[in-house]
Scaffold this motif. Structure first.
Motif, short mmCIF file in Angstrom:
data_model
loop_
_atom_site.label_atom_id
_atom_site.label_comp_id
_atom_site.label_asym_id
_atom_site.label_seq_id
_atom_site.Cartn_x
_atom_site.Cartn_y
_atom_site.Cartn_z
N ILE A 127 2.29 5.28 6.66
CA ILE A 127 2.26 4.24 7.69
C ILE A 127 0.97 4.28 8.50
CG2 ILE A 127 3.34 3.42 9.81
CD1 ILE A 127 6.04 4.11 8.63
N GLU A 128 0.55 5.46 8.94
CA GLU A 128 -0.65 5.54 9.77
C GLU A 128 -1.88 5.09 8.99
OE1 GLU A 128 -2.17 5.73 13.41
OE2 GLU A 128 -0.09 6.26 12.92
N GLN A 129 -1.92 5.38 7.69
CA GLN A 129 -3.04 4.93 6.87
C GLN A 129 -3.04 3.41 6.74
OE1 GLN A 129 -2.79 7.04 3.15
NE2 GLN A 129 -3.52 8.96 4.03
N GLN A 130 -1.85 2.82 6.67
CA GLN A 130 -1.77 1.36 6.58
C GLN A 130 -2.22 0.72 7.90
OE1 GLN A 130 -1.58 1.64 3.16
NE2 GLN A 130 -0.91 -0.44 3.53
N VAL A 131 -1.94 1.38 9.02
CA VAL A 131 -2.44 0.88 10.30
C VAL A 131 -3.96 0.99 10.34
CG1 VAL A 131 -2.37 1.18 12.80
CG2 VAL A 131 -0.27 1.45 11.47
N ASP A 132 -4.48 2.08 9.78
CA ASP A 132 -5.94 2.22 9.68
C ASP A 132 -6.54 1.09 8.85
OD1 ASP A 132 -5.88 4.56 11.16
OD2 ASP A 132 -5.88 5.88 9.40
N ARG A 133 -5.87 0.73 7.75
CA ARG A 133 -6.36 -0.37 6.90
C ARG A 133 -6.37 -1.69 7.69
NH1 ARG A 133 -6.54 -0.79 1.45
NH2 ARG A 133 -5.59 -2.86 1.61
N LEU A 134 -5.35 -1.89 8.48
CA LEU A 134 -5.30 -3.10 9.30
C LEU A 134 -6.51 -3.14 10.24
CD1 LEU A 134 -3.89 -5.62 10.44
CD2 LEU A 134 -2.58 -4.08 11.93
N LYS A 135 -6.81 -2.02 10.89
CA LYS A 135 -7.96 -1.97 11.79
C LYS A 135 -9.26 -2.25 11.04
CE LYS A 135 -10.41 0.98 15.10
NZ LYS A 135 -11.73 0.76 14.47
N LEU A 136 -9.40 -1.66 9.85
CA LEU A 136 -10.62 -1.86 9.07
C LEU A 136 -10.80 -3.33 8.69
CD1 LEU A 136 -10.54 1.28 6.73
CD2 LEU A 136 -12.14 0.82 8.60
N LYS A 137 -9.71 -4.01 8.35
CA LYS A 137 -9.80 -5.43 8.01
C LYS A 137 -10.21 -6.26 9.21
CE LYS A 137 -6.64 -5.34 4.07
NZ LYS A 137 -5.37 -5.82 3.47
N ILE A 138 -9.65 -5.93 10.36
CA ILE A 138 -10.03 -6.65 11.58
C ILE A 138 -11.49 -6.37 11.91
CG2 ILE A 138 -9.57 -6.89 14.04
CD1 ILE A 138 -6.64 -6.20 13.44
N ASP A 139 -11.90 -5.10 11.82
CA ASP A 139 -13.30 -4.74 12.08
C ASP A 139 -14.24 -5.46 11.11
OD1 ASP A 139 -12.46 -3.09 14.11
OD2 ASP A 139 -12.64 -1.23 12.94
N ALA A 140 -13.76 -5.69 9.87
CA ALA A 140 -14.60 -6.32 8.85
C ALA A 140 -14.70 -7.83 9.02
CB ALA A 140 -14.07 -6.00 7.46
N GLY A 141 -13.90 -8.39 9.94
CA GLY A 141 -14.04 -9.81 10.22
C GLY A 141 -12.79 -10.65 10.03
N ALA A 142 -11.67 -10.03 9.68
CA ALA A 142 -10.43 -10.81 9.57
C ALA A 142 -10.05 -11.36 10.94
CB ALA A 142 -9.30 -9.95 9.01
N GLU A 143 -9.82 -12.67 11.01
CA GLU A 143 -9.52 -13.32 12.30
C GLU A 143 -8.03 -13.56 12.50
OE1 GLU A 143 -13.77 -15.73 12.25
OE2 GLU A 143 -11.92 -16.74 11.67
N ALA A 144 -7.24 -13.34 11.46
CA ALA A 144 -5.79 -13.43 11.54
C ALA A 144 -5.22 -12.65 10.35
CB ALA A 144 -5.31 -14.87 11.50
N ILE A 145 -4.01 -12.15 10.53
CA ILE A 145 -3.37 -11.32 9.51
C ILE A 145 -2.01 -11.91 9.16
CG2 ILE A 145 -2.40 -9.04 8.99
CD1 ILE A 145 -5.40 -8.96 9.16
N LEU A 146 -1.72 -11.96 7.85
CA LEU A 146 -0.40 -12.32 7.35
C LEU A 146 0.19 -11.10 6.68
CD1 LEU A 146 1.88 -14.37 6.63
CD2 LEU A 146 0.57 -14.87 4.53
N THR A 147 1.39 -10.68 7.09
CA THR A 147 2.00 -9.50 6.49
C THR A 147 2.87 -9.87 5.30
OG1 THR A 147 4.12 -9.46 7.69
CG2 THR A 147 2.17 -8.56 8.82
N GLN A 148 3.04 -8.90 4.43
CA GLN A 148 4.05 -9.03 3.39
C GLN A 148 5.44 -9.00 4.04
OE1 GLN A 148 3.59 -9.85 0.43
NE2 GLN A 148 1.73 -8.98 -0.45
N PRO A 149 6.47 -9.48 3.34
CA PRO A 149 7.81 -9.56 3.95
C PRO A 149 8.33 -8.20 4.41
CG PRO A 149 7.73 -10.82 1.91
CD PRO A 149 6.45 -10.05 1.98
#
Length: 222
Positions: free
Chosen positions: A43-65
């Protein structure tokens, strides 16, 4: 343009979009979305991935179900504690389940494990509803979806809900796509609607035409 995108991971694609914006190849008013999957990995690694995507320029996130709700809620609250759900809108994907087979499809698509206790319980309830007939199944589907939406709405900083209907999900069998160009060809393997791998190879329709011309003694122009 396609050759610049495949095969690439999401971080490389976000970096490429940033470069295209800087070069004026992509309008700046086009929103850049990314998908995040809280169902797999630590889980913590997946949160890290979320941060990396936002840092890389993602302006919105859609989660899997959030089919594994307990895990999803832990992931969400950790992301919230790190301020990630505040930095960009995070929208939760909600599947409109039709059957127990549909649940297995979503687990295969999203990569979660249907062997988790929460997943087994959902499958058990769905199969019990299926055994009760169409009205029983319809009532379960309605109640399950309504309860899931209420739980999502209670999450802090929730930006929205995206319904994920899959009308033709049974037809999404693995397929191989072959795009034959004049000088090169592209091979893509799609499994359950997801691109698994893509390769470019030298040789295309021109090579085939020349081979036929030589073997049959037919002029190339013909």
């Amino acid at each position: 343009m396609l050759w610049r995108l495949l095969p690439m991971d999401s971080f490389a694609i976000l970096a490429l979009i940033h470069q295209m914006r800087q070069a004026g190849e992509l309008p700046r008013d086009v929103a850049v979305w990314a998908v995040e999957n809280p169902l797999v990995g630590e889980i913590e690694q997946q949160v890290d991935r979320l941060k990396l995507k936002i840092d890389a320029g993602a302006e919105a996130i859609l989660t899997q179900p959030p089919l594994l709700w307990d895990r999803f809620e832990v992931w969400w609250r950790r992301a919230t504690l790190r301020g990630l759900t505040y930095r960009v809108p995070v929208v939760v994907g909600v599947p409109l389940l039709t059957s127990s087979r549909h649940v297995l499809f979503w687990f295969r698509r999203a990569g979660g494990s249907p062997r988790e206790p929460e997943a087994r319980e959902l499958l058990r309830q769905l199969r019990q509803a299926e055994a009760g007939g169409p009205e029983s199944l319809a009532a379960f589907r309605r109640d399950w979806t309504a309860q899931l939406i209420e739980k999502i709405r209670a999450l802090p900083d929730i930006a929205g809900i995206h319904l994920l209907p899959m009308r033709a999900w049974r037809e999404l069998a693995p397929v191989l796509l072959l795009d034959i160009g004049a000088l090169s060809s592209k091979i893509t393997i799609v499994d359950y609607g997801i691109i698994r791998t893509a390769h470019s190879i030298e040789g295309g329709s021109q090579s085939i035409t020349m081979a036929l011309s030589r073997s049959l003694g037919i002029d190339f122009i013909r």
